[in-house]
Write a protein that holds these residues in place. Sequence first.
Motif, PDB file in Angstrom:
ATOM      1  N   LEU A  42       0.845  -1.188   0.000  1.00 42.57           N
ATOM      2  CA  LEU A  42       0.000   0.000   0.000  1.00 42.57           C
ATOM      3  C   LEU A  42       0.881   1.237   0.000  1.00 42.57           C
ATOM      4  CD1 LEU A  42      -3.051  -0.709   2.329  1.00 42.57           C
ATOM      5  CD2 LEU A  42      -2.840  -0.916  -0.129  1.00 42.57           C
ATOM      6  N   ARG A  44       0.789   4.155   1.309  1.00 41.08           N
ATOM      7  CA  ARG A  44       1.138   4.993   2.445  1.00 41.08           C
ATOM      8  C   ARG A  44       2.352   4.497   3.221  1.00 41.08           C
ATOM      9  NH1 ARG A  44      -1.859   5.814   7.963  1.00 41.08           N
ATOM     10  NH2 ARG A  44       0.262   6.542   8.299  1.00 41.08           N
ATOM     11  N   TRP A  45       2.501   3.167   3.385  1.00 38.86           N
ATOM     12  CA  TRP A  45       3.601   2.685   4.232  1.00 38.86           C
ATOM     13  C   TRP A  45       4.956   2.943   3.584  1.00 38.86           C
ATOM     14  CZ3 TRP A  45       1.393   2.670   8.544  1.00 38.86           C
ATOM     15  CH2 TRP A  45       0.056   2.253   8.671  1.00 38.86           C
ATOM     16  N   ASP A 118       1.119   4.755  14.078  1.00 35.95           N
ATOM     17  CA  ASP A 118      -0.172   4.732  13.373  1.00 35.95           C
ATOM     18  C   ASP A 118      -1.164   3.718  13.945  1.00 35.95           C
ATOM     19  OD1 ASP A 118      -1.504   6.036  10.852  1.00 35.95           O
ATOM     20  OD2 ASP A 118      -2.106   3.927  10.875  1.00 35.95           O
ATOM     21  N   ARG A 119      -0.712   2.476  14.203  1.00 39.43           N
ATOM     22  CA  ARG A 119      -1.597   1.436  14.740  1.00 39.43           C
ATOM     23  C   ARG A 119      -1.137   1.092  16.148  1.00 39.43           C
ATOM     24  NH1 ARG A 119      -1.166  -2.577   9.465  1.00 39.43           N
ATOM     25  NH2 ARG A 119      -2.558  -1.389   8.104  1.00 39.43           N
ATOM     26  N   ASP A 170      -6.408  -4.935  12.960  1.00 37.85           N
ATOM     27  CA  ASP A 170      -5.867  -3.573  13.052  1.00 37.85           C
ATOM     28  C   ASP A 170      -6.751  -2.793  14.025  1.00 37.85           C
ATOM     29  OD1 ASP A 170      -5.190  -0.910  12.698  1.00 37.85           O
ATOM     30  OD2 ASP A 170      -5.164  -0.993  10.503  1.00 37.85           O
ATOM     31  N   ASN A 172      -7.012   0.172  14.642  1.00 32.88           N
ATOM     32  CA  ASN A 172      -7.593   1.396  14.074  1.00 32.88           C
ATOM     33  C   ASN A 172      -9.012   1.169  13.560  1.00 32.88           C
ATOM     34  OD1 ASN A 172      -5.248   2.719  14.571  1.00 32.88           O
ATOM     35  ND2 ASN A 172      -4.586   2.895  12.435  1.00 32.88           N
ATOM     36  N   PHE A 176     -12.101   3.694  13.332  1.00 33.97           N
ATOM     37  CA  PHE A 176     -12.646   4.160  12.041  1.00 33.97           C
ATOM     38  C   PHE A 176     -14.124   3.762  11.949  1.00 33.97           C
ATOM     39  CE2 PHE A 176      -8.215   3.193  10.000  1.00 33.97           C
ATOM     40  CZ  PHE A 176      -7.709   4.376  10.500  1.00 33.97           C
ATOM     41  N   TRP A 210      -6.890  -5.365   4.400  1.00 32.85           N
ATOM     42  CA  TRP A 210      -7.313  -4.140   3.706  1.00 32.85           C
ATOM     43  C   TRP A 210      -7.177  -4.297   2.180  1.00 32.85           C
ATOM     44  CZ3 TRP A 210      -9.102   0.205   6.345  1.00 32.85           C
ATOM     45  CH2 TRP A 210      -8.794   0.318   7.712  1.00 32.85           C
ATOM     46  N   ASN A 240     -11.188   3.046   4.016  1.00 38.52           N
ATOM     47  CA  ASN A 240      -9.964   3.628   3.441  1.00 38.52           C
ATOM     48  C   ASN A 240      -9.995   3.509   1.920  1.00 38.52           C
ATOM     49  OD1 ASN A 240      -9.177   1.039   2.696  1.00 38.52           O
ATOM     50  ND2 ASN A 240      -7.048   1.366   3.304  1.00 38.52           N
ATOM     51  N   GLN A 265     -10.035   7.000   2.595  1.00 36.95           N
ATOM     52  CA  GLN A 265      -9.031   7.537   3.514  1.00 36.95           C
ATOM     53  C   GLN A 265      -7.661   7.316   2.925  1.00 36.95           C
ATOM     54  OE1 GLN A 265      -7.331   6.646   8.020  1.00 36.95           O
ATOM     55  NE2 GLN A 265      -8.836   5.246   7.213  1.00 36.95           N
ATOM     56  N   ASP A 266      -6.814   8.285   3.006  1.00 42.31           N
ATOM     57  CA  ASP A 266      -5.381   8.259   2.631  1.00 42.31           C
ATOM     58  C   ASP A 266      -5.065   9.080   1.382  1.00 42.31           C
ATOM     59  OD1 ASP A 266      -4.642   6.535   4.723  1.00 42.31           O
ATOM     60  OD2 ASP A 266      -4.842   4.745   3.468  1.00 42.31           O
ATOM     61  N   LYS A 286      -4.367  12.182   5.442  1.00 41.07           N
ATOM     62  CA  LYS A 286      -3.525  12.075   6.628  1.00 41.07           C
ATOM     63  C   LYS A 286      -2.107  12.377   6.142  1.00 41.07           C
ATOM     64  CE  LYS A 286      -4.582   7.914   8.167  1.00 41.07           C
ATOM     65  NZ  LYS A 286      -4.951   6.808   9.081  1.00 41.07           N
TER      66      LYS A 286
HETATM   67  C1  BGC Z   1      -4.100   3.103   8.461  1.00 40.10           C
HETATM   68  C2  BGC Z   1      -4.762   3.593   7.204  1.00 40.10           C
HETATM   69  C3  BGC Z   1      -4.531   2.592   6.085  1.00 40.10           C
HETATM   70  C4  BGC Z   1      -4.836   1.169   6.518  1.00 40.10           C
HETATM   71  C5  BGC Z   1      -4.397   0.159   5.487  1.00 40.10           C
HETATM   72  C6  BGC Z   1      -4.583   1.716   8.780  1.00 40.10           C
HETATM   73  O1  BGC Z   1      -4.049   1.248   9.967  1.00 40.10           O
HETATM   74  O2  BGC Z   1      -4.373   3.985   9.528  1.00 40.10           O
HETATM   75  O3  BGC Z   1      -4.233   4.857   6.856  1.00 40.10           O
HETATM   76  O4  BGC Z   1      -5.348   2.900   4.995  1.00 40.10           O
HETATM   77  O5  BGC Z   1      -4.197   0.869   7.729  1.00 40.10           O
HETATM   78  O6  BGC Z   1      -3.035   0.176   5.300  1.00 40.10           O
END
Ligand code: BGC
Length: 354
Positions: A42, A44-45, A118-119, A170, A172, A176, A210, A240, A265-266, A286
Motif C-alpha cells: 500500500l 502509504r507505508w 499509526d496502529r 488492526d 484502528n 474508524f 485491507w 480507506n 481515507q489516505d 492524513k
Molecule cells: C491506516 C490507514 C490505512 C490502513 C491500510 C490503517 O491502519 O491507519 O491509513 O489505509 O491501515 O493500510
Amino acid sequence: MKRKLFVAVMCAAMVAGTVAAPAAVKAESKGLIGVAMPTQDLQRWNQDGENMKKELEAKGYEVDLQFAGNEVATQVSQIENMIANGDQLLVIASIEGDSLGTVLAQAKEAGIPVIAYDRLIMNTDAVSYYATFDNYLVGKTQGQFIADALDLENQDGPFNLELVTGDPGDNNVNFFFGGAMDVLQPYIDAGKLVVPSGQVTKDEVATAAWATETAQARFENILSSYYADGTNLDAVLASNDSTALGVENALAANYTGEYPLITGQDCDIANMPNIIDGKQAMSVFKDTRALASKVVEMVDAIMQGGEAPVNDEETYDNGTGVIPSYLCEPIAVTVDNYKELLIDSGYYTEDQLQ
Ligand code: BGC
C-alpha cells in the motif's frame, strides 16, 4: 547486545592502536533506530517509511527500515533482529496489533523504548508511546460526510447504504468503523438509512489485510445478491482508499444505477482520478509528513533522555493501560479542495494525479 559488544571491542582495539576506525562506524551517529513497517503493497507505508528514514537521518540517526510484506511472522523476526543488532529505539507500525507481545517483551528486557506508529500495539506493557492520526475523527468525518451529503437531518429517505471496513486485527478499525457508526447508526435506527445486505457488524464488513481484491469480491457478491433487480445504492462507507477502490471496481463492472457516494481515507494516488471524476466522493487526508516529523521529535526527545511530546492521555488503552499518544489531524478531501491540500502543499505533483 552484539552491536554494543562490537563497538566496545573496536574502540578498545583503536585505543590500543591495532585497528583503524572502520568507515561503517559513524562516529557522529546519534544512535540506531529500527523502523518496522507492515508492507510495501500500500502506498502509504512506503511514504511513511521513507519520510521517517529521511527525517531521522537528517537529525543524525542511523535507520534500520524494514517492511514485512504483511506477514506477522516476518515482522516478528525483523523486530528480533533489530533487538539483536542493538537498535536503540523501535518505531513499529504493526500488522496485527495483538501479535507482538512476546517479541516486545524482549525489547523491554533490553531497555529498548517502543513507539507504536499509526496502529496501536495491544496487550503489551512494552509500548512507551503511540503516534497516529485521530482515528476516531477519521471515522466520524466519513460518517458525517454521508449524513451531510444525503441531508439525513431533513430527508426521510430511506437511503440504501453498504459498509466496508478494514482488517479486523488492526486496532484502528475499531476507531474508524466505530466513529463512522456513531454518526450513522442513529439514522439506521430511525429507518432513514437501510443496509440491504444486512451486513452491519464489524466482522461482517471487515476486509482482511485491507486488500482491494477482497473488498471487490465481497462487493461483487453484494451487488449481485441485493442490487441486481435495479435497487439503488445511495452510499458506501469505505474505511480507506484501498477498500474504496475495490468497491469502485465492483461498481464499474456490475452496477448501472445512480452512482453512490463513496468515502475513503489516505488520498492514495490510485484513487485520486476517481475523486476528480466524482466516482469517489471524499477521502481523508492524513499528511504522513506531519506524522513522521512528530515521531522524529518523539524519538529525539526519548534518545536525549527526556519525555516525548503527547496531546492525548486518555483515548488509547492497549489493554495494559492508556498509552500516551500524539494525534495528528485528519482532513476531509473532496474534488473542491484537493488541489489546495494535496498539490499546493507539495504532497503530490499535478503530474502524479493525471
Ligand atoms: C491506516 C490507514 C490505512 C490502513 C491500510 C490503517 O491502519 O491507519 O491509513 O489505509 O491501515 O493500510
